[in-house]
Motif scaffolding. Sequence first.
Motif, PDB file in Angstrom:
ATOM      1  N   ASN A 201       0.848  -1.311  -0.019  1.00 26.87           N
ATOM      2  CA  ASN A 201       0.120   0.052   0.039  1.00 26.87           C
ATOM      3  C   ASN A 201       0.809   1.273   0.039  1.00 26.87           C
ATOM      4  O   ASN A 201       2.006   1.266   0.252  1.00 26.87           O
ATOM      5  CB  ASN A 201      -0.859  -0.187   1.280  1.00 26.87           C
ATOM      6  N   GLY A 202       0.351   2.333  -0.183  1.00 25.91           N
ATOM      7  CA  GLY A 202       0.988   3.407  -0.080  1.00 25.91           C
ATOM      8  C   GLY A 202       1.763   3.965   0.898  1.00 25.91           C
ATOM      9  O   GLY A 202       1.153   4.178   2.255  1.00 25.91           O
ATOM     10  N   ALA A 205       0.850   6.936   2.941  1.00 25.09           N
ATOM     11  CA  ALA A 205      -0.741   6.907   3.531  1.00 25.09           C
ATOM     12  C   ALA A 205      -0.528   5.892   4.630  1.00 25.09           C
ATOM     13  O   ALA A 205      -1.346   6.364   5.669  1.00 25.09           O
ATOM     14  CB  ALA A 205      -1.371   6.175   2.418  1.00 25.09           C
ATOM     15  N   TYR A 232      -4.918  13.693   6.053  1.00 25.58           N
ATOM     16  CA  TYR A 232      -5.557  13.318   4.485  1.00 25.58           C
ATOM     17  C   TYR A 232      -5.065  14.416   3.620  1.00 25.58           C
ATOM     18  O   TYR A 232      -4.434  14.180   2.618  1.00 25.58           O
ATOM     19  CB  TYR A 232      -6.961  13.289   4.781  1.00 25.58           C
ATOM     20  N   LEU A 235      -1.669  13.890   1.734  1.00 25.81           N
ATOM     21  CA  LEU A 235      -1.605  12.972   0.903  1.00 25.81           C
ATOM     22  C   LEU A 235      -2.119  13.602  -0.487  1.00 25.81           C
ATOM     23  O   LEU A 235      -2.037  12.809  -1.582  1.00 25.81           O
ATOM     24  CB  LEU A 235      -2.518  11.811   1.317  1.00 25.81           C
ATOM     25  N   ILE A 236      -2.993  14.351  -0.452  1.00 24.15           N
ATOM     26  CA  ILE A 236      -3.514  14.930  -1.650  1.00 24.15           C
ATOM     27  C   ILE A 236      -2.765  15.342  -2.845  1.00 24.15           C
ATOM     28  O   ILE A 236      -2.891  14.815  -4.008  1.00 24.15           O
ATOM     29  CB  ILE A 236      -4.333  16.149  -1.502  1.00 24.15           C
ATOM     30  N   THR A 238       0.317  14.045  -3.285  1.00 23.64           N
ATOM     31  CA  THR A 238       1.551  13.194  -3.522  1.00 23.64           C
ATOM     32  C   THR A 238       1.290  12.421  -5.181  1.00 23.64           C
ATOM     33  O   THR A 238       0.327  12.216  -5.400  1.00 23.64           O
ATOM     34  CB  THR A 238       1.475  12.082  -2.582  1.00 23.64           C
ATOM     35  N   ASP A 240       2.009   9.424  -5.477  1.00 24.14           N
ATOM     36  CA  ASP A 240       1.397   8.179  -5.017  1.00 24.14           C
ATOM     37  C   ASP A 240      -0.147   8.066  -5.134  1.00 24.14           C
ATOM     38  O   ASP A 240      -0.632   7.050  -5.867  1.00 24.14           O
ATOM     39  CB  ASP A 240       1.679   7.458  -3.542  1.00 24.14           C
ATOM     40  N   ARG A 241      -0.532   9.109  -4.757  1.00 27.78           N
ATOM     41  CA  ARG A 241      -2.169   9.130  -4.628  1.00 27.78           C
ATOM     42  C   ARG A 241      -2.687   9.424  -6.131  1.00 27.78           C
ATOM     43  O   ARG A 241      -3.580   8.453  -6.364  1.00 27.78           O
ATOM     44  CB  ARG A 241      -2.542  10.473  -4.020  1.00 27.78           C
ATOM     45  N   LYS A 242      -1.965   9.819  -6.938  1.00 27.29           N
ATOM     46  CA  LYS A 242      -2.318   9.791  -8.584  1.00 27.29           C
ATOM     47  C   LYS A 242      -1.974   8.583  -9.219  1.00 27.29           C
ATOM     48  O   LYS A 242      -2.787   8.192  -9.945  1.00 27.29           O
ATOM     49  CB  LYS A 242      -1.456  10.930  -9.075  1.00 27.29           C
ATOM     50  N   GLY A 244      -2.237   5.753  -7.599  1.00 29.20           N
ATOM     51  CA  GLY A 244      -3.211   4.808  -7.028  1.00 29.20           C
ATOM     52  C   GLY A 244      -4.428   4.954  -7.863  1.00 29.20           C
ATOM     53  O   GLY A 244      -5.081   4.035  -8.320  1.00 29.20           O
ATOM     54  N   TYR A 256       4.118   2.182  -6.161  1.00 30.04           N
ATOM     55  CA  TYR A 256       4.288   3.480  -5.163  1.00 30.04           C
ATOM     56  C   TYR A 256       5.788   3.448  -4.712  1.00 30.04           C
ATOM     57  O   TYR A 256       6.283   2.595  -4.290  1.00 30.04           O
ATOM     58  CB  TYR A 256       3.310   3.151  -3.799  1.00 30.04           C
TER      59      TYR A 256
END
Length: 259
Positions: A201-202, A205, A232, A235-236, A238, A240-242, A244, A256
């Motif tokens: 996982n990230g 995160a 939260y 993390l927006i 990052t 990694d979020r994109k 994911g 990640y």
Amino acid sequence: MELVNYETIDNDIAVITFNRPEVANALSSDLITGLEQCIQKVKTDDNIRSVIITASGQKAFCAGADLKERKTMNDDEVVTAVQKISSVCDAIEKLDVPVIAAINGVAFGGGLEIALACDLRIAANHVKMGLTETSLAIIPGAGGTQRLPRLIGTGQAKLLIYTAQSISAEDAFAIGLIERSVAASFLQDEAVSIARKITKNGPAAIKQAKKAINQGMDLPMDEAIQLEHASYKKLIPTKDRKEGLLAFQEKRKPDYHGN
């Protein structure tokens, strides 16, 4: 012979192993120093995404303080030794990656306090554990009186500490002291399996989730929710979020990198 061994699995899981089986991995000053050094390695290795703490053999995870060494200490030295164990427990808890205690054998006193400082506890099903200090006319001194009630509730914690009784892995699971109980032969595999589920996982995160859970526990709910929101928000932006979202869209496993 190293009293504490350090190795990595898959380049991102650190495995720390107590290696004093002849004395039930008792917490001597040298063993604690070795554990401190291993924790420092984790802190300085950006590749590490989860940690497993365990011990060699099946008889003992850690039976607590090295009482033979304690007998040679004066009162001030005993206090210093206890503070050092407490400091190590704090350092384990404050690692920003998840830590799994793979409890392969008995865990008493300071040994259980080390496990309590971890995020998750998995025990072999033959294991006994407890905070037995009051039977020696002392109390848990490395966070046990604080972490245990936060984990299993005040009443159950008082029962264990006041009576100094050890309990089975089955009973420990029933009251929420451990998260899993497995056959001894499967313990390492189970710990590694959970670590791998975490590391896929990230990473950022996971770190923010750990921070939000640990720091939010003692806050009023409205402040805890604000802490979660702040975690939260970090993390927006990052990558990694994109990644994911893109991986989900493309029906593939995400790649990640923690940024």
